[in-house]
Design a protein around this motif. Sequence first.
Motif, PDB file in Angstrom:
ATOM      1  N   VAL A 157      -0.698   8.268  19.882  1.00 43.70           N
ATOM      2  CA  VAL A 157       0.575   7.665  20.254  1.00 43.70           C
ATOM      3  C   VAL A 157       1.121   6.975  19.014  1.00 43.70           C
ATOM      4  N   ASN A 158       2.248   7.473  18.518  1.00 42.99           N
ATOM      5  CA  ASN A 158       2.826   6.948  17.267  1.00 42.99           C
ATOM      6  C   ASN A 158       1.775   6.885  16.159  1.00 42.99           C
ATOM      7  N   TRP A 159       0.925   7.924  16.114  1.00 42.14           N
ATOM      8  CA  TRP A 159      -0.097   8.129  15.094  1.00 42.14           C
ATOM      9  C   TRP A 159      -1.285   7.172  15.205  1.00 42.14           C
ATOM     10  N   GLU A 160      -1.429   6.500  16.341  1.00 38.50           N
ATOM     11  CA  GLU A 160      -2.633   5.700  16.581  1.00 38.50           C
ATOM     12  C   GLU A 160      -3.547   6.479  17.524  1.00 38.50           C
ATOM     13  N   PHE A 161      -4.871   6.322  17.337  1.00 38.46           N
ATOM     14  CA  PHE A 161      -5.853   7.153  18.028  1.00 38.46           C
ATOM     15  C   PHE A 161      -6.181   6.658  19.436  1.00 38.46           C
ATOM     16  N   THR A 193       6.316   0.544  18.455  1.00 37.51           N
ATOM     17  CA  THR A 193       7.241   1.616  18.788  1.00 37.51           C
ATOM     18  C   THR A 193       7.349   2.626  17.644  1.00 37.51           C
ATOM     19  N   PHE A 194       7.950   3.764  17.946  1.00 33.40           N
ATOM     20  CA  PHE A 194       8.098   4.803  16.940  1.00 33.40           C
ATOM     21  C   PHE A 194       8.972   4.340  15.788  1.00 33.40           C
ATOM     22  N   LYS A 195      10.037   3.593  16.080  1.00 33.22           N
ATOM     23  CA  LYS A 195      10.902   3.088  15.006  1.00 33.22           C
ATOM     24  C   LYS A 195      10.137   2.133  14.096  1.00 33.22           C
ATOM     25  N   GLU A 196       9.312   1.275  14.680  1.00 32.64           N
ATOM     26  CA  GLU A 196       8.512   0.347  13.874  1.00 32.64           C
ATOM     27  C   GLU A 196       7.504   1.106  13.028  1.00 32.64           C
ATOM     28  N   THR A 197       6.899   2.138  13.622  1.00 34.52           N
ATOM     29  CA  THR A 197       5.957   2.968  12.872  1.00 34.52           C
ATOM     30  C   THR A 197       6.657   3.663  11.706  1.00 34.52           C
ATOM     31  N   ALA A 198       7.867   4.165  11.946  1.00 32.72           N
ATOM     32  CA  ALA A 198       8.613   4.863  10.899  1.00 32.72           C
ATOM     33  C   ALA A 198       8.917   3.931   9.729  1.00 32.72           C
ATOM     34  N   ARG A 199       9.207   2.680  10.011  1.00 29.42           N
ATOM     35  CA  ARG A 199       9.477   1.743   8.918  1.00 29.42           C
ATOM     36  C   ARG A 199       8.226   1.517   8.072  1.00 29.42           C
ATOM     37  N   MET A 200       7.073   1.453   8.707  1.00 22.46           N
ATOM     38  CA  MET A 200       5.830   1.315   7.940  1.00 22.46           C
ATOM     39  C   MET A 200       5.573   2.558   7.105  1.00 22.46           C
ATOM     40  N   LEU A 201       5.855   3.747   7.651  1.00 14.67           N
ATOM     41  CA  LEU A 201       5.679   4.977   6.892  1.00 14.67           C
ATOM     42  C   LEU A 201       6.654   5.053   5.718  1.00 14.67           C
ATOM     43  N   ALA A 202       7.761   4.326   5.808  1.00 17.62           N
ATOM     44  CA  ALA A 202       8.692   4.254   4.688  1.00 17.62           C
ATOM     45  C   ALA A 202       8.156   3.357   3.580  1.00 17.62           C
TER      46      ALA A 202
END
Length: 290
Positions: A157-161, A193-202
Amino acid sequence: MTTSSSERGVSLGMPELPAPGYPDDVRARLERDAHEIIDRYPDSRSALLPLLHLMQSEEGHVTRTGMQFCADMLDLTTAEVTAVATFYTMYRRKPSGDYQVGVCTNTLCAVMGGDAIFSALQEHLGVGNGETTADGKVTLEHIECNAACDYAPVVMVNWEFFDNQTPQSAKSLVDDLRAGRQVEPTRGAPLCTFKETARMLAGFPDERDGAVEATGSAGPASLIGLRLSKGESPTARVVHPRDGGPHDEPRPGSVHEPSPAEHLGSHDAPQDTSASDPAHPAGPVTEEGE
């Protein structure tokens, strides 16, 4: 009575209008973040991947407006940006849910139950691969191997196991996500959330209290081979002996040699998660050699 080509839904090959821009305040904020990303690289175009993640953190997917913004910031053409955004599956091209629920259906996870989990979630959520529930909470998708085979079948879920899942546990998981109940990954950082995850991936830090400290490391099943290679005795079995009987504690400094009835791997014993084919569950059902 005749109808025009536009009324009939026929495209005449006319080019799309330019993508609308972000509001001035949003663009100013994104430009500050973008410059911080670009400054990390000697060649600005190398910043494209994290910039696309930044766009996802803003809108939840990569829009035409987001791609135009990346092109403007990096002095690229929109065709160059689009080529990258459409190549990688981690970039969403349409609105998606707050939680990207990915079921690994690569070979090992599939035979351990991944196919059954994906099928169960499709029916339970009423969506297909890459589709999002009507409430905008969950997007379901197949995912490729996430290097967590020791814990198959794996849901992310949002790249968490979320390890060692079953159809029922996976359905409970998505129900909790949709209801807004707190969900804890099997290992790794707390879920966001996915948006929060995306910011970390940035490339921006996770600023939640205790999130970084909670990330942990590889689990016991992943580390057994490493410990054995160093001559260490395993401190605990991942699965119990099949006979269910008692066993001696390993002597300090000794290397434990498993008997044919013992198994240190998490997949050597029959698993409740082996449900890809309910009539023929995966995994041995008798002792070897019988």
